[in-house]
Design a protein around this motif. Structure first.
Motif, short mmCIF file in Angstrom:
data_model
loop_
_atom_site.label_atom_id
_atom_site.label_comp_id
_atom_site.label_asym_id
_atom_site.label_seq_id
_atom_site.Cartn_x
_atom_site.Cartn_y
_atom_site.Cartn_z
N HIS A 1 -8.50 1.77 -4.43
CA HIS A 1 -8.12 0.54 -3.35
C HIS A 1 -6.57 0.47 -3.21
CE1 HIS A 1 -12.35 -0.98 -4.03
NE2 HIS A 1 -12.25 -0.33 -4.98
N GLY A 2 -6.21 0.09 -1.99
CA GLY A 2 -4.84 -0.16 -1.72
C GLY A 2 -4.85 -1.60 -2.25
N CYS A 3 -5.75 -2.34 -2.49
CA CYS A 3 -5.84 -3.48 -3.36
C CYS A 3 -7.12 -3.92 -3.14
CB CYS A 3 -5.02 -4.70 -2.60
SG CYS A 3 -5.42 -5.36 -1.17
N LYS B 1 1.54 -7.73 -5.57
CA LYS B 1 1.38 -7.03 -4.33
C LYS B 1 2.54 -7.77 -3.43
CE LYS B 1 -2.23 -4.70 -5.30
NZ LYS B 1 -2.18 -3.38 -5.63
N ALA C 1 -6.08 7.08 2.74
CA ALA C 1 -5.05 6.47 2.04
C ALA C 1 -4.15 5.88 3.23
CB ALA C 1 -4.39 7.24 1.01
N TRP D 1 -3.38 10.41 -2.58
CA TRP D 1 -2.18 9.71 -1.94
C TRP D 1 -1.81 10.08 -0.78
CZ3 TRP D 1 -0.11 5.27 -2.80
CH2 TRP D 1 1.27 4.93 -2.41
N MET E 1 -3.35 -2.79 5.60
CA MET E 1 -2.85 -3.53 4.73
C MET E 1 -1.78 -4.28 5.40
SD MET E 1 -2.96 -1.83 0.83
CE MET E 1 -2.11 -3.28 0.27
N GLY F 1 0.84 -0.86 0.03
CA GLY F 1 -0.02 0.07 0.02
C GLY F 1 0.82 1.30 0.04
N TYR F 2 2.12 1.21 0.32
CA TYR F 2 3.08 2.47 0.47
C TYR F 2 3.60 2.48 -0.97
CZ TYR F 2 2.45 2.37 5.58
OH TYR F 2 2.12 2.44 6.82
N ASN G 1 -5.65 3.20 5.12
CA ASN G 1 -5.60 1.88 4.13
C ASN G 1 -4.42 1.16 4.21
OD1 ASN G 1 -7.18 0.50 2.03
ND2 ASN G 1 -5.12 1.11 1.08
N ARG G 2 -3.26 2.22 4.01
CA ARG G 2 -2.05 1.53 4.14
C ARG G 2 -1.58 0.61 5.19
NH1 ARG G 2 -0.58 5.70 0.49
NH2 ARG G 2 -0.47 7.45 2.13
N ILE H 1 -1.24 1.61 -6.04
CA ILE H 1 -2.61 1.82 -5.81
C ILE H 1 -3.38 1.24 -6.98
CG2 ILE H 1 -2.52 3.90 -4.17
CD1 ILE H 1 -3.09 5.74 -6.77
#
Length: 359
Positions: A292-294, A337, A317, A312, A324, A279-280, A320-321, A283
């Protein structure tokens, strides 16, 4: 210089970016920018794969327009993202695909296309060459026609074999070609044979991923647990075979850590093998503009509502990171990923970087 699976990006620049991932996670900050943006430009598909339910979805009404993609091409460049991947669904079903790629190339982005290859006949290949595309990935889940047709849900092996062969013989050196094979219970016994078939066909890079089992996924309508029930001794044999081919050829670009981790994944597919720091560094933007991050986590923004750079570096965001990285999403073992997760992990980064630079 070529790095990151043979794409022409700076290993120094991307290496420094990757080094900021873990400190960002620990400090709760965003000190990185994406190395890639992954577009799922349509959920429409002309395959009916047993490993993916995109073809069952009906949400086609709000697809991003050509003008949306032209704007996003500029925003991606402003954010400094070097790589853009275009997938689906089946992206070649969009009539404006080559115009979208041209817009991204006008901003000097590296563009990858993932396709099932069913429609990659002469006319489409000529459009591909003219677009300036940097890499194309064909999905090939078996070299056995009947098994390929079973997994992909359509009779298509002969067309894909012919189209891939023509692409390999016609392409210029500026167009990288590779394949991806999803390991599941149906192709496990002949998986290494498929890898060998593709290598012998002349495919420069042969990639693979594990089947995603969770139904809590925005491209899934149901769980796929049965597809991952491969006897562990068979998985271990596949892993040993992949590692041997990695040592013997240049065709296996997957990291050693990714290959070995497949054993843990198939032992317990609902358990995280590596903390996911992807996620870092990346995207996903779906066909309706949702970000989505994924695909395993809900959308946290939409590109129609704010510039990509603002999204971002925004709080949603960032949350979300962290989700994950802390494993708060259903598990997956997709190379796009997990390889990023491995490469950003301080424990694995030195060996990962050495392999990518030397292979």
């Amino acid at each position: 210089m070529r790095f990151a699976n043979q794409l022409p990006i700076s290993p120094v620049r991307e290496g420094l970016n990757a080094l900021r991932v873990y400190p960002s996670f620990v400090a709760g900050k965003t000190w990185t920018r994406p190395v890639s943006v992954n577009f799922l430009i349509t959920s429409r598909c002309n395959s009916k794969c047993i490993t993916c339910d995109s073809w069952k979805l009906t949400d086609h009404d709000r697809e991003l327009t050509t003008e949306d993609f032209k704007r996003l091409a500029r925003e991606i460049a402003d954010l400094g993202v070097p790589i853009v991947t275009i997938g689906g669904g089946e992206p070649t079903l969009r009539k404006d695909l080559w115009e979208i790629i041209a817009a991204l190339k006008a901003e000097k982005r590296i563009v990858q296309l993932t396709t099932n290859g069913l429609t990659a006949r002469e006319n489409q290949r000529n459009q591909m060459y003219a677009s300036g595309l940097d890499r194309v990935t064909f999905s090939v889940d078996s070299h056995i026609p009947a098994l390929y047709d079973k997994i992909r849900g359509v009779e298509g092996f002969e067309a894909v074999r012919e189209n891939l062969g023509a692409l390999l013989s016609e392409r210029s050196q500026n167009l990288e070609v590779d394949t991806n094979t999803v390991l599941c219970v149906d192709n496990a016994e002949t998986f290494l044979d498929t890898i060998d078939y593709l290598i012998n066909l002349g495919v420069p890079k042969v990639n693979f991923s594990a089947v995603t089992t969770s139904g809590v996924n925005f491209l899934m309508t149901e769980a796929k647990d049965s597809l991952a029930r491969i006897p562990l001794p068979l998985v271990e044999r596949i892993v040993d075979g992949l590692l041997e081919r990695k040592r013997r050829t240049n065709a296996i670009s997957a990291s050693t850590a990714f290959i070995r981790g497949m054993i843990d994944y198939y032992r317990q597919p609902d358990r995280v093998v590596y903390p996911c720091y992807a996620g870092y560094l990346t995207i996903d933007i779906f066909q309706d503009g949702s970000i989505h991050g994924c695909g395993n986590l809900p959308s946290f923004a939409n590109v129609r509502d704010a510039p990509l750079q603002e999204i971002w570096f925004g709080t949603p965001a960032a949350r979300n990171r962290v989700d994950m990285a802390e494993g708060k999403c259903p598990n997956c073992y997709l190379s796009c990923k997990i390889e990023l997760a491995i490469g950003a992990n301080p424990r694995h980064l030195p060996k990962f970087a050495f392999e990518k630079l030397c292979k």
